[in-house]
Design a protein around this motif. Sequence first.
Motif, PDB file in Angstrom:
ATOM      1  N   VAL A   1      16.427 -60.781  44.602  1.00 37.36           N
ATOM      2  CA  VAL A   1      17.446 -61.816  44.436  1.00 37.36           C
ATOM      3  C   VAL A   1      18.191 -61.994  45.753  1.00 37.36           C
ATOM      4  CG1 VAL A   1      19.546 -62.466  43.196  1.00 37.36           C
ATOM      5  CG2 VAL A   1      17.699 -61.278  41.984  1.00 37.36           C
ATOM      6  N   ASP A   2      18.193 -63.239  46.252  1.00 35.26           N
ATOM      7  CA  ASP A   2      18.932 -63.546  47.476  1.00 35.26           C
ATOM      8  C   ASP A   2      20.259 -64.200  47.118  1.00 35.26           C
ATOM      9  OD1 ASP A   2      18.140 -66.041  46.640  1.00 35.26           O
ATOM     10  OD2 ASP A   2      16.707 -66.365  48.270  1.00 35.26           O
ATOM     11  N   VAL A   3      20.952 -64.765  48.119  1.00 31.32           N
ATOM     12  CA  VAL A   3      22.246 -65.395  47.850  1.00 31.32           C
ATOM     13  C   VAL A   3      22.092 -66.535  46.849  1.00 31.32           C
ATOM     14  CG1 VAL A   3      24.133 -66.738  48.852  1.00 31.32           C
ATOM     15  CG2 VAL A   3      23.242 -64.749  50.079  1.00 31.32           C
ATOM     16  N   ARG A   4      21.054 -67.334  47.019  1.00 31.59           N
ATOM     17  CA  ARG A   4      20.834 -68.440  46.102  1.00 31.59           C
ATOM     18  C   ARG A   4      20.622 -67.933  44.675  1.00 31.59           C
ATOM     19  NH1 ARG A   4      15.850 -72.170  47.459  1.00 31.59           N
ATOM     20  NH2 ARG A   4      14.825 -70.143  47.253  1.00 31.59           N
ATOM     21  N   GLY A   5      19.842 -66.869  44.524  1.00 30.21           N
ATOM     22  CA  GLY A   5      19.601 -66.304  43.199  1.00 30.21           C
ATOM     23  C   GLY A   5      20.867 -65.761  42.568  1.00 30.21           C
ATOM     24  N   TRP A   6      21.694 -65.060  43.362  1.00 33.20           N
ATOM     25  CA  TRP A   6      22.947 -64.526  42.826  1.00 33.20           C
ATOM     26  C   TRP A   6      23.869 -65.668  42.399  1.00 33.20           C
ATOM     27  CZ3 TRP A   6      26.240 -62.286  40.165  1.00 33.20           C
ATOM     28  CH2 TRP A   6      27.616 -62.342  40.413  1.00 33.20           C
TER      29      TRP A   6
ATOM     30  N   ALA B   1      16.286 -67.430  38.988  1.00 32.81           N
ATOM     31  CA  ALA B   1      15.232 -68.382  39.324  1.00 32.81           C
ATOM     32  C   ALA B   1      15.555 -69.803  38.876  1.00 32.81           C
ATOM     33  CB  ALA B   1      13.909 -67.938  38.686  1.00 32.81           C
ATOM     34  N   SER B   2      16.737 -70.003  38.240  1.00 35.45           N
ATOM     35  CA  SER B   2      17.081 -71.339  37.731  1.00 35.45           C
ATOM     36  C   SER B   2      17.318 -72.300  38.885  1.00 35.45           C
ATOM     37  CB  SER B   2      18.315 -71.259  36.835  1.00 35.45           C
ATOM     38  OG  SER B   2      19.439 -70.833  37.576  1.00 35.45           O
ATOM     39  N   GLY B   3      17.112 -73.587  38.619  1.00 37.60           N
ATOM     40  CA  GLY B   3      17.153 -74.574  39.682  1.00 37.60           C
ATOM     41  C   GLY B   3      18.308 -75.541  39.566  1.00 37.60           C
ATOM     42  N   PRO B   4      18.156 -76.753  40.143  1.00 36.90           N
ATOM     43  CA  PRO B   4      19.234 -77.739  40.209  1.00 36.90           C
ATOM     44  C   PRO B   4      19.766 -78.161  38.848  1.00 36.90           C
ATOM     45  CG  PRO B   4      17.440 -78.318  41.704  1.00 36.90           C
ATOM     46  CD  PRO B   4      16.949 -77.181  40.860  1.00 36.90           C
TER      47      PRO B   4
ATOM     48  N   GLU C   1      20.388 -76.405  36.199  1.00 38.29           N
ATOM     49  CA  GLU C   1      21.451 -75.486  35.768  1.00 38.29           C
ATOM     50  C   GLU C   1      22.739 -75.770  36.548  1.00 38.29           C
ATOM     51  OE1 GLU C   1      23.115 -72.511  33.446  1.00 38.29           O
ATOM     52  OE2 GLU C   1      21.140 -73.415  33.270  1.00 38.29           O
ATOM     53  N   ARG C   2      22.620 -76.082  37.819  1.00 40.22           N
ATOM     54  CA  ARG C   2      23.804 -76.387  38.616  1.00 40.22           C
ATOM     55  C   ARG C   2      24.494 -77.640  38.106  1.00 40.22           C
ATOM     56  NH1 ARG C   2      20.453 -74.901  42.775  1.00 40.22           N
ATOM     57  NH2 ARG C   2      20.153 -77.017  43.542  1.00 40.22           N
ATOM     58  N   ARG C   3      23.703 -78.641  37.739  1.00 39.51           N
ATOM     59  CA  ARG C   3      24.295 -79.875  37.227  1.00 39.51           C
ATOM     60  C   ARG C   3      25.049 -79.617  35.922  1.00 39.51           C
ATOM     61  NH1 ARG C   3      19.620 -82.335  39.450  1.00 39.51           N
ATOM     62  NH2 ARG C   3      18.442 -82.016  37.515  1.00 39.51           N
ATOM     63  N   ARG C   4      24.465 -78.785  35.051  1.00 47.19           N
ATOM     64  CA  ARG C   4      25.133 -78.470  33.785  1.00 47.19           C
ATOM     65  C   ARG C   4      26.457 -77.754  34.040  1.00 47.19           C
ATOM     66  NH1 ARG C   4      21.410 -74.781  30.824  1.00 47.19           N
ATOM     67  NH2 ARG C   4      22.930 -74.942  29.138  1.00 47.19           N
ATOM     68  N   TRP C   5      26.449 -76.814  34.976  1.00 43.86           N
ATOM     69  CA  TRP C   5      27.679 -76.088  35.327  1.00 43.86           C
ATOM     70  C   TRP C   5      28.726 -77.037  35.887  1.00 43.86           C
ATOM     71  CZ3 TRP C   5      31.191 -72.555  35.264  1.00 43.86           C
ATOM     72  CH2 TRP C   5      32.014 -72.351  36.351  1.00 43.86           C
ATOM     73  N   ARG C   6      28.318 -77.922  36.805  1.00 45.54           N
ATOM     74  CA  ARG C   6      29.245 -78.865  37.417  1.00 45.54           C
ATOM     75  C   ARG C   6      29.855 -79.799  36.375  1.00 45.54           C
ATOM     76  NH1 ARG C   6      25.819 -82.423  40.550  1.00 45.54           N
ATOM     77  NH2 ARG C   6      25.559 -83.336  38.485  1.00 45.54           N
ATOM     78  N   ASP C   7      29.022 -80.336  35.488  1.00 46.34           N
ATOM     79  CA  ASP C   7      29.502 -81.291  34.493  1.00 46.34           C
ATOM     80  C   ASP C   7      30.476 -80.637  33.516  1.00 46.34           C
ATOM     81  OD1 ASP C   7      27.951 -83.168  35.712  1.00 46.34           O
ATOM     82  OD2 ASP C   7      26.312 -83.078  34.235  1.00 46.34           O
ATOM     83  N   LEU C   8      30.113 -79.445  33.031  1.00 44.89           N
ATOM     84  CA  LEU C   8      31.002 -78.765  32.082  1.00 44.89           C
ATOM     85  C   LEU C   8      32.319 -78.398  32.764  1.00 44.89           C
ATOM     86  CD1 LEU C   8      31.212 -77.517  29.169  1.00 44.89           C
ATOM     87  CD2 LEU C   8      30.675 -75.353  30.268  1.00 44.89           C
ATOM     88  N   ALA C   9      32.216 -77.925  33.994  1.00 45.25           N
ATOM     89  CA  ALA C   9      33.425 -77.513  34.706  1.00 45.25           C
ATOM     90  C   ALA C   9      34.357 -78.698  34.913  1.00 45.25           C
ATOM     91  CB  ALA C   9      33.042 -76.890  36.049  1.00 45.25           C
ATOM     92  N   ARG C  10      33.806 -79.840  35.248  1.00 45.12           N
ATOM     93  CA  ARG C  10      34.640 -81.023  35.461  1.00 45.12           C
ATOM     94  C   ARG C  10      35.298 -81.489  34.166  1.00 45.12           C
ATOM     95  NH1 ARG C  10      30.756 -84.335  39.732  1.00 45.12           N
ATOM     96  NH2 ARG C  10      31.403 -83.158  41.575  1.00 45.12           N
ATOM     97  N   ARG C  11      34.556 -81.394  33.074  1.00 42.66           N
ATOM     98  CA  ARG C  11      35.115 -81.825  31.796  1.00 42.66           C
ATOM     99  C   ARG C  11      36.258 -80.917  31.353  1.00 42.66           C
ATOM    100  NH1 ARG C  11      29.729 -82.299  30.173  1.00 42.66           N
ATOM    101  NH2 ARG C  11      29.942 -80.509  28.771  1.00 42.66           N
ATOM    102  N   ARG C  12      36.132 -79.610  31.648  1.00 41.17           N
ATOM    103  CA  ARG C  12      37.100 -78.637  31.139  1.00 41.17           C
ATOM    104  C   ARG C  12      38.074 -78.143  32.196  1.00 41.17           C
ATOM    105  NH1 ARG C  12      33.977 -74.926  26.638  1.00 41.17           N
ATOM    106  NH2 ARG C  12      32.958 -76.625  25.534  1.00 41.17           N
ATOM    107  N   GLY C  13      37.906 -78.621  33.415  1.00 37.57           N
ATOM    108  CA  GLY C  13      38.816 -78.187  34.468  1.00 37.57           C
ATOM    109  C   GLY C  13      38.678 -76.732  34.821  1.00 37.57           C
TER     110      GLY C  13
END
Length: 572
Positions: free
Chosen positions: A501-506, A538-541, A543-555
């Motif tokens: 696991v590298d920085v991206r993986g962490w 190993a998750s890709g973009p 998962e990042r989009r889901r995190w970003r969207d939820l975070a924006r909705r919930r602050g």
Amino acid sequence: MSHVVTQACCGDASCVFACPVNAIHPTPDEADFGLAEMLYVDPVSCVDCGACVSACPVGAIVPDTKLQEAQLPFVEVNALFHGAGREHPAQAPVTPILAKDPSRGGLRVAIVGSGPAALYAADELLKRPGVDVTVVDRLPTPYGLVRAGVAPDHQHTKAIDELFRQVEDQPGFAYALNVEVGADVTHDELLEHHHAVVYATGASQDRVLGLSGEQLPGSATATDFVAWYNGHPDHAGDDVDLSSERAVIVGNGNVALDVARILATHPTRLVSTDIADHALAALRESAVREVVLLGRRGAAEAAFTLPELIGLLGRDDIDIAVEGADLTRPVEDVMIGQKLSALRAAVARPAREGNRRIVFRFATSPVELLGDDRVTGVRVCRNELVTDDGIVRPVPTDDVMTIETGLVLRSIGYRGVPVAGVPFDEETGTIPHAGGRVNGSAGTYVVGWIKRGPTGFIGTNKTCAQETVEHLIADFNAGLLADPSRDGFAAFVRSRVPDHVDVRGWRAIDRAERLDGARQGRPRRKLTRVGDLLGAAASGPEERRRWRDLARRRGVRPAVVHRVEASSSRVD
């Protein structure tokens, strides 16, 4: 008005150098810095500028007008420390950073371990241009005891991971996680790819009692229990039996207090934390209503710190009892006097219906763990306390009794474990060194508990790392470090451990845990199995989009979201 340091203090001294009037002590150059239980603001010198608030990585400094009720005792604690007056310059002296000689080219360093000592060392190294650092750890996740040791109800302390993320964002930083030194790669192979190797492997082995019955089911270590409720992969599958109404903890340091507090906390107070799911489920069904902490000596000699005691005593849902101690005996040390005073006040409070209880039982030692198939009790003896040359020593007596319990956890100290190819001192449980330079092993250095033993707090590792890194840089400048004979360490690790696991993986693991936690109103929901962690890495973009969207909705922590997205773009 002045500011007050509270129990969340990590002791890394960032606030010391931010203070324009040198009102925070002890400073790293003062003799009692390494021994202090926390740092303290002088209410007389403080000019209320708030610079320390911004500098503190764990949010421990609060204006005295904004203190919560449980934090009010720290007003007196801070004032008492400065009561006798201290001789100090107008400004805390800052040690200059030794520059790396640019004429010698780049410097490559491997750091083994990824806890606070490792990341403070990485930070110190990366302050110099032309340095590359790879942090190696056998687990798929970094941060060591910050992730797997800090109690889940101490989220303020875990906030120091924000500082660690800033270290990870620096150019030249890399991770090689899920890689075990001694199994996947050797010490010599690390040196073939780097100018130097720094060991920050901590003190992970618990000391044993050496008593009959210690190996029975129901007898375990407080460290393992902490790792279990914090979701450490090595202990996620542990079977912890909480069916007894009483638990006994041998020892009374801060770890023992953490364990006692978690056992005595109603699970509803833990739902909003990052406690592991399996631990929360077990604690919901727990029958434990009393936790007894055994201390060999008296209350004045107890190993727990005053800040942790104040934090515990501030809880209105836990009753406190004290046995086997004279809480009225005079003591010269004002901080120890505060401990005794705090315990006296706690004992004087009436018991509250429905509360679980913690019993501090002093001057008591375990003699034997009882039971056939599992622990059913612990036989203890009362100690007579004898003072020799100012040192209080416990002397066992014939006054013996049995405490019925089905769970005994020992918390009596820790020691490091050897690393293949590196010198080790069996007596001290540390790697022998001189100022961080490992004895008889050129290019090898040490930081943290494996260097100095299990002493100090999270932030103590900062000054410890500064000393080691200064010597490493001096050795590099002097031409004492051999140039690496091989390049391409990342490719080498990939050939040995394809799923490292590298920085991206962490960052992908971090996003997945925070996303899952945000759905439940928690800081994170930890993944506790290595396979699940590697899958998240190993998750890709998407998962990042889901995190970003939820975070924006919930602050949810927008600053962290922005930094995670930026760093993800950098390493993708």
